[in-house]
Design an enzyme around this catalytic site. Structure first.
Site, PDB file in Angstrom:
ATOM      1  N   HIS A 151       0.787  -1.231   0.000  1.00 27.07           N
ATOM      2  CA  HIS A 151       0.000   0.000   0.000  1.00 27.07           C
ATOM      3  C   HIS A 151       0.820   1.283   0.000  1.00 27.07           C
ATOM      4  O   HIS A 151       0.242   2.362  -0.096  1.00 27.07           O
ATOM      5  CB  HIS A 151      -0.948   0.028   1.201  1.00 27.07           C
ATOM      6  CG  HIS A 151      -2.175  -0.813   1.008  1.00 27.07           C
ATOM      7  ND1 HIS A 151      -3.287  -0.366   0.329  1.00 27.07           N
ATOM      8  CD2 HIS A 151      -2.457  -2.074   1.395  1.00 27.07           C
ATOM      9  CE1 HIS A 151      -4.204  -1.317   0.316  1.00 27.07           C
ATOM     10  NE2 HIS A 151      -3.728  -2.363   0.957  1.00 27.07           N
TER      11      HIS A 151
ATOM     12  N   LYS B 273       0.695  13.988   3.089  1.00 21.91           N
ATOM     13  CA  LYS B 273      -0.622  14.385   2.583  1.00 21.91           C
ATOM     14  C   LYS B 273      -0.774  15.904   2.527  1.00 21.91           C
ATOM     15  O   LYS B 273      -1.733  16.426   1.957  1.00 21.91           O
ATOM     16  CB  LYS B 273      -1.730  13.756   3.442  1.00 21.91           C
ATOM     17  CG  LYS B 273      -1.766  12.228   3.316  1.00 21.91           C
ATOM     18  CD  LYS B 273      -2.856  11.611   4.163  1.00 21.91           C
ATOM     19  CE  LYS B 273      -2.857  10.100   4.096  1.00 21.91           C
ATOM     20  NZ  LYS B 273      -3.331   9.570   2.800  1.00 21.91           N
TER      21      LYS B 273
END
Length: 891
Positions: free
Chosen positions: A429, A628
């Site tokens: 991931h 992010k």
């Protein structure tokens, strides 16, 4: 590799693996003949047999088959309102001891939920009975997280009984929507990893694939996020304080899980060992049914929790050692108390390792127990079981299955390894260092001595094979070794998962390419490109459109003609035929506005901040992390605030009003991320109280982000931000959810943003920033240079350093990470193009017709990003399974 090489288990430290202590349990204190409580109360002949040393009596099975019982269990409970009302009232009175005078909304929810559960469990039994009968191959999806959200409304929609239950609840004086709000989110996950797992189990059920999820039943979740004085504060998420209707305890499904101890070589086998330990916990199953929409199939998530009753030491208690009497119970209980316990300490690391092994061991034992009921040879396990590792957390399943096959079942190494590698597949991931899970060899050797030995041998045989393939290339052997030669040595779990699996996949096209070029580059060279594939993530249209956005869903149903699009998202493409329909466009925008009004009310209720639903809703909701780049977002808000303060009131009135919405949790030990939350809240406090600015700019941080919060937030977005540094976001799924609900993306060329742009058209996305192949060059330059930041970014820095948002010293480390710390995530590089992208967003938003067109086209072209498509690809290319709808069962 043959067993007769002389290498087998040569490195197992037989005499050094014995643990001296474990929290709450001391092996020296545990008497060999410690009494255990009986599972059944015995009397008469059974008691005499037991006292004489005979076997304990087992529960008896029926002596005959009752046709009425079988007919009832194979027929669906009547769906009429009267039957439903009888069921709800029965649970109110008999299960919860309520009367008309004492009923409240909480018990109305519980009674209704138990009534729905009765129906699900009946279908659950039928589904599993049918799959057992036909010998279906099953998928076992192992994930440390399952972020399933609320179940009640989802189950009603899947069963097609929402109107009937609404009528029944109305009869007893309640509104269905209020009852739905009584349910708490299951605290079984944190972010995208857990939500993806939940979507995939949902899709397996809806697509009729025999599949189960496996995870842990956390008592307190990760944590409940509270905001105090702008800071994140963690509190336990006590989601199990009230009865949980959506789990079914299975005390009959319990497996022993060992820790610590030492190894004794089997005198009858050169490669088999007996693992002796007094530290043994019982893992007990809780089943969570997963309803299939448009089918009678019901999936399942089996969660493990530690049973503690047998760990109570009555002798110590009676002697006054109350802490010692319960030490074993505490040590067992904490294994499933909290998701991702803080691992900044050595004790925290050990707790995480034991937690992961409990999960893997119980799951492997359960899969083997189910397989052995078929009476088929062990070599056929891969024909009946496909095990998918969702990231590296379940990787200990590989050596655990090897241990069971070799030590318990007596197979040779070659036989066991062939079965294991044909059974497992691995989903990677991320490529971020902190997600590349590693365990110190001394720690793993102490806690799991047998598994450390097996891992040594897996690594040895693998390296021997590579050495024959590439003789003399010692550098290659060092790079691909499962054992990292550091101080101390580390076990690279991603490498173990890769070696132990027959397929390895990334979760977006760019991510799959990157892992083949970076972390698994040498494995691709050795094992071939065919092993490494892409499976782009997807989201469930049941949850992320049909349930959370009812008005827009009704418009899609009107266009398609029925609700078949819920299980066949390709049909939403018919929306393109409505682009010129003025009435449809007005109703589309009305649905969006209704969702924005709902979110505005939610914000007022949860934060006390009043926002205008007429403003542009600019949303970034996800786990708080440097990559992010929520920090870049709040810097841009500060810059926007500066510009607005320079304007006259007349000029400000010409600006597009904007509400900037943040939500997400920072890991409890992640200081930088928690400081970002503090900065966001400090900026919000100043801006929201500035009367000159008013509704032109508002900033909101919604606490305790969850699936239920997302179901309110996502349908209301105008713009959603997905702005990770290029090459760092594996895929993302929140981007898919936002676009599926008619929102527009402002994002970098990263993760699934790229494929979304390819599908819906890049004119529907506002891209900015550097590209993945440019990142390392920029990082190299910034590592050795300190260029002057862009004027807009410098303005944001200046406002912070002038104490505009409180003590500047609190936030100086965030600035220093950019100006003096190498700016690893390239905020200074991307900030100028980011500001330009915001300008483009505002220009497009001013053109209302253009914006509505973008919204409709975005939804119409999202078929690829259904989790149903993802699951079908896994089924065909990884798991080799077929859909098996339940047939001939009376439903």
């Amino acid at each position: 590799m043959s067993q007769n090489t002389g290498y087998f288990s040569s490195s197992i430290p037989l005499n050094t693996a014995k643990a001296t202590t474990t929290p709450g349990v001391h092996e020296a204190d545990v008497p060999v003949t410690r009494p255990t409580s009986l599972k059944r109360v015995l009397s008469g002949p059974a008691l005499k047999t037991m006292l004489a040393g005979g076997a304990h009596s087992q529960p008896k099975t029926p002596t005959k088959d009752d046709s009425e019982f079988r007919d009832y269990s194979h027929s669906e409970i009547s769906r009429d309102v009267a039957t439903i009302k009888n069921s709800v009232v029965m649970h109110l009175t008999a299960t919860f001891l309520r009367t008309p005078a004492s009923i409240d909304s909480a018990h109305a929810y519980l009674a209704s939920a138990f009534s729905v559960r009765d129906r699900l469990l009946q279908r659950w039994n039928l589904t599993n009975e049918y799959h057992d009968k036909i010998g279906a191959k099953r998928v076992y999806y192992m994930s440390l997280e399952f972020l399933i959200g609320r179940t009640f409304d989802n189950a009603l929609l899947a069963l097609g009984l929402r109107q009937e239950y609404s009528k029944v609840l109305g009869d007893v004086g309640f509104c269905l929507e209020d009852i739905i709000d009584e349910e708490r989110d299951a605290a079984l996950g944190n972010g995208g990893l857990g939500r993806l797992a939940a979507c995939y189990v949902d899709s397996m059920a809806c697509s009729n694939y025999p599949g189960w999820g496996y995870g842990l039943r956390y008592k307190y979740g990760m944590f409940q996020q509270q905001i105090l004085n702008g800071y994140q504060v963690e509190a336990p998420d006590c989601w199990l304080d009230s009865p949980n209707p959506w789990e079914f305890p299975r005390p009959d499904v319990t497996y022993p899980v060992k820790f610590y101890g030492h190894l004794v070589r089997d005198p009858h086998s050169e490669h088999r060992f007996k693992w002796e330990s007094n530290v043994v916990y019982d893992a007990m199953a809780f089943d969570v049914p997963v309803p299939g929409y448009g089918t009678t199939n019901v999936g399942n998530i089996r969660l493990w929790s530690c049973k503690t009753n047998t760990l109570f030491d009555l002798n110590k208690f009676n002697s006054g050692d109350y802490q010692g009497a319960t030490g074993g119970q505490v040590a067992a209980q904490i294994l499933t108390d909290v998701l991702y316990p803080n691992d900044n300490t050595n004790d925290g690391k050990e707790l995480r390792l034991r937690q992961e092994y409990l999960f893997c061991s119980a799951t492997m034992q359960d899969i083997m127990a189910r397989f052995k009921k078929t009476n088929r040879p062990l070599s056929e396990l891969p024909d009946l079981a496909a095990i998918q590792l969702n990231d590296t957390h379940p990787t200990l399943g590989v050596p655990e299955l090897m241990r069971i096959l070799i030590d318990d079942e007596g197979l040779s190494w070659d036989e066991a390894w062939d079965i294991t590698t044909r059974t497992f597949a691995f989903t990677n991931h991320t490529i971020l260092p902190e997600a590349m899970e590693k365990w110190p060899v001394p720690m793993l050797d102490k806690i799991l001595p047998r598994h450390m030995g097996i891992i040594y041998d897996i690594n040895l045989f693998f390296l021997q094979k590579v050495e024959r393939q590439f003789p003399g290339d010692r550098e290659l052997l060092n790079k691909i070794s499962i054992i990292e030669e550091s101080n101390p040595q580390q076990v690279r779990m991603a490498f173990l998962a890769c070696v132990g699996s027959h397929k390895v996949n990334g979760v977006a096209a760019i991510h799959s390419d990157i892992i083949k070029q970076t972390i698994f580059k040498d494995f691709v060279r050795i094992q071939g490109e065919d092993k490494f594939i892409n499976k782009t993530n997807g989201v469930s249209p049941r949850r992320w459109m049909n349930e959370c956005n009812p008005d827009m869903s009704d418009l899609i149903t009107e266009v398609v003609g029925d609700r078949s699009w819920v299980n066949d998202l390709a049909k939403v493409k018919q929306l393109e035929g409505k682009l010129e329909d003025v009435n449809f466009r007005e109703r589309w925008w009305a649905a969006k506005q209704k969702n924005k009004e709902r979110l505005a009310e939610y914000i007022l209720t949860t934060t006390g901040i009043k926002v205008s639903s007429k403003a542009l809703f600019d949303i970034q909701v996800k786990r708080i992390h440097e990559y992010k780049r929520q920090l870049m977002n709040i810097f841009s808000v500060i810059y926007r605030y500066h510009l607005l303060k320079q304007m006259s009131p007349e000029q400000r009135e010409q600006e597009v009003p904007r509400v900037v919405i943040f939500a997400g949790k920072a890991a409890s030990g992640y200081w930088v991320a928690k400081q970002v939350i503090k900065l966001i809240n400090s900026v919000a406090e100043v801006i929201n109280s500035d009367e000159e600015i008013g509704d032109v700019l508002k900033v909101v941080f919604i606490p305790d982000y969850s699936v239920t919060a997302a179901e309110v937030i996502i349908p209301a977005s105008d713009i959603s931000q997905h702005i990770s540094t290029a090459g760092t976001e594996a895929s993302g799924t929140s981007n898919m959810k936002f676009v599926l609900n008619g929102g527009i993306i402002l994002g970098t060329v990263d993760g699934a943003n790229i494929e979304i742009g390819e599908e819906i058209g890049e004119e529907q996305i506002f891209f900015f920033g550097c590209l993945a192949h440019e990142v390392e060059d920029f990082r190299h330059y910034l590592r050795f240079n300190q260029p002057k930041p862009d004027s807009a970014l410098q303005t944001a820095f200046d406002m912070i350093q002038r104490n505009t948002f409180g003590d500047a010293q609190l936030f100086q480390p965030l600035i220093d990470a950019i100006m003096r710390g190498g700016d690893v995530y390239l905020l200074s590089v991307d900030f100028p193009s980011y500001i330009e992208a915001h300008k483009a967003v505002e220009a497009a938003y001013r053109n209302h017709d253009e914006w509505v067109t973008k919204s409709i086209l975005s939804v119409a072209r999202m078929a690829k990003f259904s989790s149903d498509r993802s699951i079908q690809e896994y089924a065909e290319e990884v798991w080799n399974i077929e859909p098996q709808p339940v047939l001939n069962c009376g439903l």
